[in-house]
Scaffold this active site. Structure first.
Site, mmCIF file in Angstrom:
data_model
loop_
_atom_site.group_PDB
_atom_site.id
_atom_site.type_symbol
_atom_site.label_atom_id
_atom_site.label_comp_id
_atom_site.label_asym_id
_atom_site.label_seq_id
_atom_site.Cartn_x
_atom_site.Cartn_y
_atom_site.Cartn_z
ATOM 1 N N ASP A 96 0.836 -1.205 0.000
ATOM 2 C CA ASP A 96 0.000 0.000 0.000
ATOM 3 C C ASP A 96 0.865 1.247 0.000
ATOM 4 O O ASP A 96 1.681 1.433 0.902
ATOM 5 C CB ASP A 96 -0.898 -0.019 1.248
ATOM 6 C CG ASP A 96 -2.062 0.944 1.153
ATOM 7 O OD1 ASP A 96 -1.944 1.946 0.427
ATOM 8 O OD2 ASP A 96 -3.079 0.710 1.803
ATOM 9 N N GLN A 97 0.696 2.067 -1.025
ATOM 10 C CA GLN A 97 1.325 3.389 -1.057
ATOM 11 C C GLN A 97 2.839 3.294 -1.243
ATOM 12 O O GLN A 97 3.588 4.066 -0.672
ATOM 13 C CB GLN A 97 0.972 4.167 0.230
ATOM 14 C CG GLN A 97 1.022 5.682 0.076
ATOM 15 C CD GLN A 97 0.248 6.420 1.144
ATOM 16 O OE1 GLN A 97 -0.975 6.329 1.210
ATOM 17 N NE2 GLN A 97 0.928 7.143 2.002
ATOM 18 N N CYS B 265 -6.640 4.787 -2.522
ATOM 19 C CA CYS B 265 -6.780 3.361 -2.210
ATOM 20 C C CYS B 265 -7.963 2.691 -2.904
ATOM 21 O O CYS B 265 -7.778 1.790 -3.726
ATOM 22 C CB CYS B 265 -6.890 3.176 -0.701
ATOM 23 S SG CYS B 265 -5.385 3.610 0.194
ATOM 24 N N HIS C 255 -10.036 -2.744 0.439
ATOM 25 C CA HIS C 255 -10.844 -1.521 0.557
ATOM 26 C C HIS C 255 -12.084 -1.559 -0.336
ATOM 27 O O HIS C 255 -12.387 -0.612 -1.060
ATOM 28 C CB HIS C 255 -10.007 -0.278 0.241
ATOM 29 C CG HIS C 255 -10.494 0.950 0.960
ATOM 30 N ND1 HIS C 255 -9.664 1.971 1.334
ATOM 31 C CD2 HIS C 255 -11.728 1.311 1.378
ATOM 32 C CE1 HIS C 255 -10.355 2.921 1.943
ATOM 33 N NE2 HIS C 255 -11.618 2.524 1.984
ATOM 34 N N ASP D 135 -0.974 -0.241 -4.892
ATOM 35 C CA ASP D 135 -2.167 0.450 -5.383
ATOM 36 C C ASP D 135 -1.865 1.854 -5.890
ATOM 37 O O ASP D 135 -2.492 2.342 -6.822
ATOM 38 C CB ASP D 135 -3.265 0.470 -4.311
ATOM 39 C CG ASP D 135 -2.812 1.042 -2.977
ATOM 40 O OD1 ASP D 135 -1.601 1.324 -2.813
ATOM 41 O OD2 ASP D 135 -3.668 1.198 -2.075
ATOM 42 N N HIS D 136 -0.902 2.541 -5.275
ATOM 43 C CA HIS D 136 -0.482 3.897 -5.664
ATOM 44 C C HIS D 136 0.797 4.189 -4.920
ATOM 45 O O HIS D 136 1.319 3.335 -4.187
ATOM 46 C CB HIS D 136 -1.569 4.928 -5.329
ATOM 47 C CG HIS D 136 -2.029 4.863 -3.909
ATOM 48 N ND1 HIS D 136 -1.270 5.321 -2.858
ATOM 49 C CD2 HIS D 136 -3.159 4.360 -3.352
ATOM 50 C CE1 HIS D 136 -1.919 5.106 -1.726
ATOM 51 N NE2 HIS D 136 -3.071 4.516 -1.991
#
Length: 507
Positions: A12-13, A52, A102, A294-295
């Site tokens: 994540d991130q 997200c 999410h 995701d990003h």
């Protein structure tokens, strides 16, 4: 050809600029480095949306947010949208999720046959932005820079506890799958293990924090840009992050980046444990491993933090694919997380033409064999910190960003990888800007996109308070365990149980 097992390792991130060709040299990540050495490495992969829920819905479905209608972190992901879990399951795969995805709404599976943990974030409409109130900051759930001023060391955190559960359940599941790995009638499997690290807060255990005491990357390459020199969307993100309430000094920035890097190293150990199980259970050669995010995270570049924009730190993500028949090489062509779905389907032997109507992506397998790609990469954003939808096109060396209420942005990523010079502001580039605007108009109905986002927000602003009034039934996934079927119980034969749970047997 036998369909391979698939292990998706989603984080994540994770900032993709830290993976120019596998992990950057300063990162202490031996397991990710070893995975990179045997992977097809996509150095220019982008999220479909730098947030997200919309980014993950796009990843799962291979569709842009304007198709999924998952515009923000509180927009419902409809049950009738096919995901890679649906496609693989229809093809005979067992599909399982351990960790975060999410999903918002009552459907908390979206094609997964089994889910091992709850999510770390809420599944309801509570985090809905409101374009009717431009510039309004919703303090109780918007990011603020407390994650930056509070960076440091802790033995445990909410996220550490969550991700340790994710890793433990995933290891258990891999051992369970290994027990049937030699059964000729077994189903191939796709296990998605989705962690919440290195997402802020930038807090890490001392063991990992100490790895970066003298790290050369603790200062951003692009210093904080004064508010009045930022582009309009970056100014909105400053306000959305409540920048004015925090005095951010150099040491805050360095500590935040140090905590972020430390959590990448913590993740590396968890990923190493999972890959070790694959190896020790003799499933590694039959399994395709996908590492993705995701990003990204801006990490203080330009004075920006977190995501929510199309600058490289926020929108570019790592992507590595390893497996039998996949050549270990670097691929420079710009690609998208949207491409993961058709890639998985092709690996599984699914007819690509059959799933083409349900995805905006293209299989990456031809690129792993040396083919070139000329199609542009598309991105969308319509969530907190915006007042109207933004879209972006990465085409060759250029990135173009458009919003109906902002001046255009154009960057040459070959000559200006840090995106310091907006070429759209130079009249000499008017023809190039006009060419990109033609592509925007051909691909998007911006007025229709804006109207759809506003209607979605307005509906949820009516529904959410109503559902919280009176008896409340949450949509959050509730993992149930049949405790009476675990370990040893009196309806079981101990001899059979011990033998069936041992792996390998008789060695």
């Amino acid at each position: 050809m036998t369909a391979p097992n698939i292990l998706i390792l989603m984080v994540d991130q994770l900032n993709g600029t830290l993976f120019p060709d596998g992990p950057a040299d300063f990162l202490h990540v031996p397991h990710l480095r070893a995975l990179a050495a045997r992977s097809a490495r996509f150095r220019n992969c982008y999220t479909a949306s730098p947030l997200c829920a919309p980014g993950r819905a796009a990843f799962m479905s291979g569709q842009l947010p304007s198709r999924t209608r998952v515009y923000d972190n509180a927009a419902e992901f409809a049950s009738d949208i096919p995901t890679f879990a649906h496609h693989l399951r229809a093809a005979g795969y067992y599909t399982c999720l351990s960790g975060k995805m999410h999903f918002v709404g009552a459907d908390q599976l979206h094609g997964f046959e089994e889910r091992l943990t709850t999510d770390i974030y809420p599944a309801d409409f509570g985090w809905t932005p409101d374009y009717r109130r431009p510039g309004e900051r919703i303090d109780w759930w918007y990011h603020n820079l407390g994650s930056v001023t509070g960076a440091g060391i802790a033995e445990t955190t909410n996220q550490l506890e969550y991700d340790e559960e994710v890793a433990f359940c995933a290891r258990q599941k891999l051992y369970e799958l290994a027990r049937t790995s030699r059964d000729p009638s077994k189903r191939p499997w796709c296990l998605t293990v989705s962690f919440s690290h290195p997402h802020d807060p930038y807090v890490a255990r001392r063991t990992y924090w100490d790895l970066y005491e003298n790290c050369q990357a603790l200062d951003p390459e692009t210093a904080c840009i004064p508010f009045d020199e930022q582009d309009p969307h970056s100014q909105r993100l400053y306000r959305a992050s409540d920048y004015g309430s925090f005095a951010i000094g150099r040491e805050h920035v360095r500590r935040s980046r140090r905590g972020y890097f430390a959590n990448i190293s913590w993740l590396d150990d968890r990923i190493g444990e999972l890959l070790s199980v694959l190896e020790s259970t003799r499933m590694l050669d039959d399994t395709v491993v996908v590492l993705c995010s995701d990003h990204g995270d801006m990490l203080g570049e330009r004075g920006l933090w977190f995501k929510m924009c199309f600058f490289e730190g926020s929108s570019r993500v790592p992507l590595m694919i390893a497996g039998s028949g996949i050549e270990a090489r670097t691929i420079g062509s710009p690609v998208s997380n949207l491409d993961v779905l058709p890639t998985l389907c092709e690996l599984a032997g699914i007819d690509i033409d059959a799933i083409a109507p349900w995805t905006d992506g293209r299989s990456l397998l031809p690129l792993t064999g040396g083919a070139e790609r000329s199609e542009p990469v598309l991105m969308e954003y319509a969530a907190e910190g915006s007042s109207a939808p933004l879209v972006a096109i990465r085409d060759g060396r250029y990135k173009f960003v458009h919003c109906e209420i902002d001046p255009p942005q154009l960057y040459d990523l070959e000559s200006d990888p840090l995106e310091r010079l907006n070429l759209a502001a130079d009249p000499a580039n008017a023809i190039l800007v006009a060419t990109f605007m033609e592509k925007v108009r051909a691909r998007w109905d911006m007025a229709g996109f804006d109207a759809a986002v506003r209607e979605s927000q307005a509906r949820r602003q009516v529904v959410y308070p109503a559902l919280r009034n009176g008896a409340y039934f949450p949509w959050d996934f509730q993992p149930l365990q049949k405790a009476s079927e675990r370990y040893m119980r009196n309806h079981m034969d101990l001899n059979i149980l011990e033998e069936s749970k041992r792996f390998p047997r008789g060695e």
